[in-house]
Design an enzyme around this catalytic site. Structure first.
Site, PDB file in Angstrom:
ATOM      1  N   ALA A 129       0.839  -1.206   0.000  1.00 25.89           N
ATOM      2  CA  ALA A 129       0.000   0.000   0.000  1.00 25.89           C
ATOM      3  C   ALA A 129       0.872   1.254   0.000  1.00 25.89           C
ATOM      4  CB  ALA A 129      -0.931  -0.008   1.203  1.00 25.89           C
ATOM      5  N   TYR A 130       1.889   1.257   0.817  1.00 26.65           N
ATOM      6  CA  TYR A 130       2.793   2.405   0.903  1.00 26.65           C
ATOM      7  C   TYR A 130       3.491   2.640  -0.430  1.00 26.65           C
ATOM      8  CZ  TYR A 130       6.281   5.511   3.060  1.00 26.65           C
ATOM      9  OH  TYR A 130       7.065   6.591   3.395  1.00 26.65           O
ATOM     10  N   ALA A 131       3.961   1.560  -1.058  1.00 29.25           N
ATOM     11  CA  ALA A 131       4.647   1.684  -2.340  1.00 29.25           C
ATOM     12  C   ALA A 131       3.719   2.236  -3.412  1.00 29.25           C
ATOM     13  CB  ALA A 131       5.214   0.333  -2.764  1.00 29.25           C
ATOM     14  N   THR A 139       1.183   4.268  -2.947  1.00 30.07           N
ATOM     15  CA  THR A 139       0.943   5.692  -2.712  1.00 30.07           C
ATOM     16  C   THR A 139       2.161   6.537  -3.056  1.00 30.07           C
ATOM     17  OG1 THR A 139       1.590   5.570  -0.362  1.00 30.07           O
ATOM     18  CG2 THR A 139      -0.731   5.208  -0.896  1.00 30.07           C
ATOM     19  N   LYS A 140       3.329   6.075  -2.703  1.00 31.55           N
ATOM     20  CA  LYS A 140       4.522   6.884  -2.950  1.00 31.55           C
ATOM     21  C   LYS A 140       4.924   6.850  -4.418  1.00 31.55           C
ATOM     22  CE  LYS A 140       4.836   8.355   1.234  1.00 31.55           C
ATOM     23  NZ  LYS A 140       4.531   9.767   1.531  1.00 31.55           N
TER      24      LYS A 140
END
Length: 260
Positions: A166-168, A170-171
Site C-alpha cells: 500500500a505504501y509503495a 501511494t509513494k
C-alpha cells in the site's frame, strides 16, 4: 545569495509537521525567515512542542494551527476543514507554499493485507494530498500566486520494498502526480516538486523489523541514518527562488542509497 533562499513574506501550510521529517522541514522554513507557518495537528502535546521549537529558531515567525485528523470523516470533509481554517488564519490572505508531508505505513504481507489498512494508507498518503493540492492550488491560480507545492515521496517511489504494498502504491503515485501536475501548472506559475527521504530516524521507521533495520546502515554510502534536520536545506531550496527553474522533480535525500 541569501535573498535567493529567503522566504520572507511567504505563508506555508504543512501537514504532519509536529514531529519527524515534517518538523525538520518546518524548522528550515523558520530559519529562512518565513512570515507564517500553518501546521495541521492531531493532539495538543506535539503541537506545543513543535511551536516552541520553531519560535526558538525564529521568534518573529507566526505559528498557526489547524486541527485535522486525516483518518476521521470523509476525505472531502477533512480537506474542506483544513482549507477553510488555513485561509481563515493566513495573515496575507494567501497560501504561497503547500507541503503535503503527513503519511502512514501499515505493514502486512499482501496476501494477508486487511482491506481497511490498505485503504487507510491510500487515503492519507495519496487521496487527501491530491484533494488538498487541488483545493489550495486552485486558489493559487485564482490569486495568481507564484505557488510552490512539495510532496513527501519515498525510496518506495522507485523501489518496491517488503510487506508495504500500500505504501509503495501511494509513494509511486506521488512521484507520478508530481510530474503530471507540473506539466499542467508550471506554466501558470506554480512549481510542483517532491522530496524522497531515505532511511530516517522517525516514528514511522521505528515500526520496521529490527533484523531489517540491522541490514540498512552498511548499505548507506554516507554511513549513517538520516536525521530530521537533513530536510531543512532541501525544503528551503524547493520553496524558494533558489529552485526557480526546478519543477516536476523528486529530490532524493537518502545519503546515497539509490546510487548504491
Amino acid at each position: 545569495m541569501s535573498t535567493l533562499f529567503s522566504l520572507k513574506g511567504k505563508v506555508a501550510l504543512i501537514t504532519g509537521a509536529t514531529n519527524g521529517i515534517g518538523l525538520g522541514m518546518a524548522k528550515g522554513l523558520a530559519e529562512a525567515e518565513i512570515d507564517q507557518i500553518i501546521l495541521t495537528y492531531r493532539s495538543e502535546g506535539p503541537l506545543e512542542r513543535a511551536t516552541n521549537v520553531l519560535k526558538e529558531i525564529n521568534p518573529k515567525v507566526v505559528i498557526s494551527a489547524v486541527h485535522a485528523d486525516l483518518g476521521a470523516g470523509t476525505e472531502d470533509e477533512v480537506v474542506d476543514k483544513i482549507v477553510t481554517e488555513a485561509y481563515a488564519v493566513a495573515q496575507s490572505g494567501v497560501i504561497d507554499i503547500l507541503i503535503n508531508n503527513a503519511g502512514i505505513n501499515n505493514r502486512h504481507p499482501f496476501e494477508a493485507f486487511p482491506a481497511a489498512d490498505f485503504a487507510e494508507v491510500l487515503r492519507i498518503n495519496l487521496q487527501i494530498p491530491i484533494k488538498l493540492t487541488q483545493r489550495v492550488g486552485t486558489q493559487m491560480l485564482k490569486t495568481k500566486t507564484e505557488g510552490r507545492v512539495v510532496f513527501t515521496a519515498s525510496l518506495m517511489s522507485f523501489q518496491g520494498g517488503m510487506n508495504a504494498t500500500a505504501y509503495a502504491v501511494t509513494k509511486g503515485g506521488i512521484n507520478q502526480f508530481t510530474k503530471a501536475l507540473s506539466n499542467e501548472w508550471s506554466s501558470k506559475g506554480i512549481r510542483i516538486n517532491s522530496i524522497a527521504p531515505g532511511y530516517i530516524d522517525t516514528n514511522l521507521t521505528g515500526t520496521m523489523d529490527p533484523q531489517h533495520r540491522a541490514t540498512i546502515l552498511p548499505r548507506i554510502p554516507i554511513g549513517r541514518w538520516g536525521e530530521i534536520d537533513d530536510f531543512k536545506g532541501p525544503i528551503v531550496f524547493l520553496t524558494s527562488d533558489a529552485s526557480r527553474y526546478v519543477t516536476g522533480e523528486t529530490l532524493l535525500v537518502d545519503g546515497g542509497w539509490m546510487g548504491r
